[in-house]
Design an enzyme around this catalytic site. Structure first.
Site, mmCIF file in Angstrom:
data_model
loop_
_atom_site.group_PDB
_atom_site.id
_atom_site.type_symbol
_atom_site.label_atom_id
_atom_site.label_comp_id
_atom_site.label_asym_id
_atom_site.label_seq_id
_atom_site.Cartn_x
_atom_site.Cartn_y
_atom_site.Cartn_z
ATOM 1 N N GLU A 83 0.879 -1.179 0.000
ATOM 2 C CA GLU A 83 0.000 0.000 0.000
ATOM 3 C C GLU A 83 0.910 1.220 0.000
ATOM 4 O OE1 GLU A 83 -3.328 0.358 -0.041
ATOM 5 O OE2 GLU A 83 -3.795 -1.766 -0.133
ATOM 6 N N CYS A 90 -2.097 9.655 2.570
ATOM 7 C CA CYS A 90 -1.661 9.098 1.277
ATOM 8 C C CYS A 90 -2.633 9.403 0.151
ATOM 9 C CB CYS A 90 -1.467 7.595 1.408
ATOM 10 S SG CYS A 90 -2.940 6.736 1.971
HETATM 11 P P1 NAD Z 1 8.163 4.723 4.983
HETATM 12 O O1 NAD Z 1 8.166 3.903 3.753
HETATM 13 O O2 NAD Z 1 9.283 5.635 5.228
HETATM 14 O O3 NAD Z 1 8.066 3.785 6.280
HETATM 15 C C1 NAD Z 1 7.112 2.764 6.416
HETATM 16 C C2 NAD Z 1 7.682 1.656 7.302
HETATM 17 O O4 NAD Z 1 8.833 1.120 6.682
HETATM 18 C C3 NAD Z 1 8.074 2.116 8.696
HETATM 19 O O5 NAD Z 1 7.623 1.168 9.635
HETATM 20 C C4 NAD Z 1 9.590 2.165 8.640
HETATM 21 O O6 NAD Z 1 10.211 1.843 9.852
HETATM 22 C C5 NAD Z 1 9.943 1.122 7.586
HETATM 23 N N1 NAD Z 1 11.144 1.473 6.838
HETATM 24 C C6 NAD Z 1 11.611 2.719 6.567
HETATM 25 N N2 NAD Z 1 12.737 2.659 5.830
HETATM 26 C C7 NAD Z 1 12.994 1.338 5.647
HETATM 27 C C8 NAD Z 1 14.016 0.633 4.955
HETATM 28 N N3 NAD Z 1 15.011 1.257 4.340
HETATM 29 N N4 NAD Z 1 13.965 -0.716 4.957
HETATM 30 C C9 NAD Z 1 12.970 -1.377 5.584
HETATM 31 N N5 NAD Z 1 11.978 -0.751 6.252
HETATM 32 C C10 NAD Z 1 11.978 0.587 6.280
HETATM 33 O O7 NAD Z 1 6.766 5.487 4.960
HETATM 34 P P2 NAD Z 1 6.198 6.546 5.997
HETATM 35 O O8 NAD Z 1 7.032 7.772 5.930
HETATM 36 O O9 NAD Z 1 5.984 5.925 7.315
HETATM 37 O O10 NAD Z 1 4.760 6.844 5.371
HETATM 38 C C11 NAD Z 1 4.567 7.737 4.321
HETATM 39 C C12 NAD Z 1 4.377 7.022 3.006
HETATM 40 O O11 NAD Z 1 3.421 6.000 3.142
HETATM 41 C C13 NAD Z 1 3.820 7.945 1.932
HETATM 42 O O12 NAD Z 1 4.453 7.674 0.716
HETATM 43 C C14 NAD Z 1 2.343 7.580 1.868
HETATM 44 O O13 NAD Z 1 1.727 7.856 0.640
HETATM 45 C C15 NAD Z 1 2.406 6.114 2.145
HETATM 46 N N6 NAD Z 1 1.146 5.641 2.698
HETATM 47 C C16 NAD Z 1 0.365 4.840 1.948
HETATM 48 C C17 NAD Z 1 -0.858 4.412 2.445
HETATM 49 C C18 NAD Z 1 -1.747 3.507 1.644
HETATM 50 O O14 NAD Z 1 -2.707 2.995 2.237
HETATM 51 N N7 NAD Z 1 -1.514 3.295 0.368
HETATM 52 C C19 NAD Z 1 -1.272 4.809 3.704
HETATM 53 C C20 NAD Z 1 -0.440 5.638 4.443
HETATM 54 C C21 NAD Z 1 0.771 6.051 3.939
#
Ligand code: NAD
Length: 476
Positions: free
Chosen positions: A220, A254
């Protein structure tokens, strides 16, 4: 700066949890529907008891207003548990389907089987809802589960960990707290399903890790969501709905409209209404409004501050680092040319904004509109404000996007009959309602052949049989 309540899980503990969950799944205790009911009821009770604590944790993390926490986190989770409990028997029942004449005599059915050991990784922007909703579905489907909430919202993550550890044995559900290190440790292990919500960049890392074990995934992700307003739209109502959807959660949503594409004839009038609606919602000094959240951390604050093009501000643009506050900001980018290459556009138009900054771009005809929309990867959401049937048909057919709404924003998320998910770079797979249960279930197909007759057509020797097969196939 806000303090951290982080309590990170050690790498050894992650390995231990993974192992005990794999062993526990083998006992097949989670296959029992009664067991799943019991677990869902316990979770519901705890979530209801912790209503205030949930809202308080969200406030501590980024000053999320209580109303928004109730509406967009607590109530959504409660509704999802209620719906799942109510439908569990129906959803888990094997589904009979037609067998077709070729398999005569037989019956066919689909059995919904738990995948096994599921990993759910969550983001920070709706940190309670976006970890709990997939959890509910994973329990309903009979999996064992590891949750990895976001490190950027430590109070909410700590509360999630507390709820889970009070209710469940870690052999069934466990929370791993941590950042990239813990997340990458988790991803180095073999899972039977991975459900990830977050950025496309990390989504790619997750997909790559999953591919090592051919683990199925739901991703997602996000994207640059256009919101189109044509000359037939009801502008005051349009402005009101856009302001709500863009600035709820301070734009850290998002599926928020990322930028506006506005017919050039109505641009000025729409901007006037947008300003009016921002002030109706948050007052003239948004900083003191109790209804407006803050940016989640300093690095996101600095990223967003950089995106504000000072010469293009038509409203807002105020930033306060001490409070991680960025006011609702409108940027007039109508001097941008639709034929400009993506990499030459200002930074604010290159990537998902994910904050309270709304660029406004004007278009004069459909060709220009197409140029803009198709310049970016397929977005998670697309919105159109219009009364024109021709325009509504055009948008629905011509553009690829995860989901969207006509004459509103965000509301597609709230209809559990609609699968929620992205397409292309904005995601793989979808969930919500029954689709969530199915997401965490393997659909096992079984044909049960009768033995009272055995039609010999398919067996060798084949000579002279093909004409009968063709007749049969043609007849079907
Ligand atoms: P992110 O991808 O930075 O982090 C998400 C998760 O991944 C966190 O738990 C984090 O600890 C982990 N993570 C971060 N870097 C990592 C890496 N290098 N390797 C492995 N795991 C890692 O996202 P965010 O900043 O928490 O959220 C914002 C993003 O999420 C935006 O792009 C938004 O559009 C998207 N989002 C999508 C939905 C959806 O339902 N489609 C909902 C909410 C947010």
């Amino acid at each position: 700066m806000r303090e951290s309540a982080a309590n990170y899980t050690s790498v050894q503990e992650i390995e231990r949890i993974h192992k005990i969950q794999q062993n526990y799944f083998q006992t097949k205790e989670t296959y029992s529907i009664t067991y799943r009911y019991k677990m869902l009821l316990a979770l519901k009770k705890s979530v209801l008891e912790k209503e205030n604590a949930i809202c308080e944790a969200l406030y501590a993390d980024f000053k999320k207003p209580f109303f928004e926490s109730e509406l967009t986190e607590f109530l959504i989770v409660v509704k999802e548990i209620n719906r799942t409990i109510k439908n569990l028997k129906k959803w888990t029942k094997p589904k009979s389907v037609s067998s077709g004449i070729l398999n005569f005599p037989s019956s066919s059915k689909i059995i919904f089987e738990p995948y096994g050991n599921a990993l759910i990784i969550g983001p920070w922007n709706y940190p309670f809802q976006l970890i709990m909703a997939p959890l509910i579905a994973a329990i309903a489907a009979g999996n064992t589960i590891v949750l990895k909430p976001s490190e950027l919202t430590p109070h909410t993550s700590q509360l999630v960990a507390q709820i889970i550890s009070e209710l469940f044995d870690p052999k069934f559900i466990a929370v791993v707290q941590g950042d990239v290190e813990q997340s990458q440790k988790l991803l180095s292990l073999k899972w039977d399903y991975i459900f990830f919500t977050g950025s496309p960049k990390v989504g790619q890392i997750v997909y790559e890790a999953a591919s090592k074990f051919l683990t199925p995934v739901t991703l997602e992700l996000g994207g640059k969501n256009p919101c189109i307003v044509d000359e037939t739209a009801l502008l005051k109502l349009t402005a009101k709905r856009i302001v709500w959807g863009k600035f709820v959660n301070a734009g850290q949503t998002c599926i928020a409209p990322d930028y506006l594409l506005v017919n050039h004839q109505i641009k000025s009038e729409l901007i006037t209404y947008l300003i009016e609606e921002i002030e109706n919602a948050y007052g003239k000094d948004v900083f003191v409004s109790p209804d407006y959240p803050r940016i989640v951390n300093q690095s996101n604050f600095e990223r967003l501050q950089r995106l504000i093009l000072k010469d293009h501000i038509v409203y807002g643009g105020t930033c306060n680092l001490n409070d991680l506050y960025i006011s609702p900001t409108l940027l007039d980018l109508s001097d941008l040319n639709s034929s400009t290459k993506l990499e030459q556009l200002p930074e604010v138009m290159q990537d998902e904004i994910f904050g309270p900054i709304l660029p406004i771009i004007s278009y004069s005809d459909h060709e220009e509109l197409d140029y803009w929309v198709q310049k970016f990867d397929k977005p998670l959401a697309l919105y159109l404000f219009s009364k024109s049937k021709k325009m509504i048909d055009k948008i629905s057919i011509d553009y690829a996007f995860g989901g969207g709404a006509i004459n509103d924003v965000i509301v597609q998320f709230t209809n559990h009959h609609l699968p929620f998910g992205g397409v292309g770079k904005s995601g793989i797979g979808s969930y919500h309602g029954e689709k969530s249960f199915k997401t965490f279930s393997h659909k096992k197909s079984i044909v049960h052949r009768g033995t009272w007759i055995d039609i010999p057509t398919r067996y060798a020797p084949y000579q002279g049989k093909i004409k009968w097969i063709k007749k049969l196939v043609g007849w079907l």
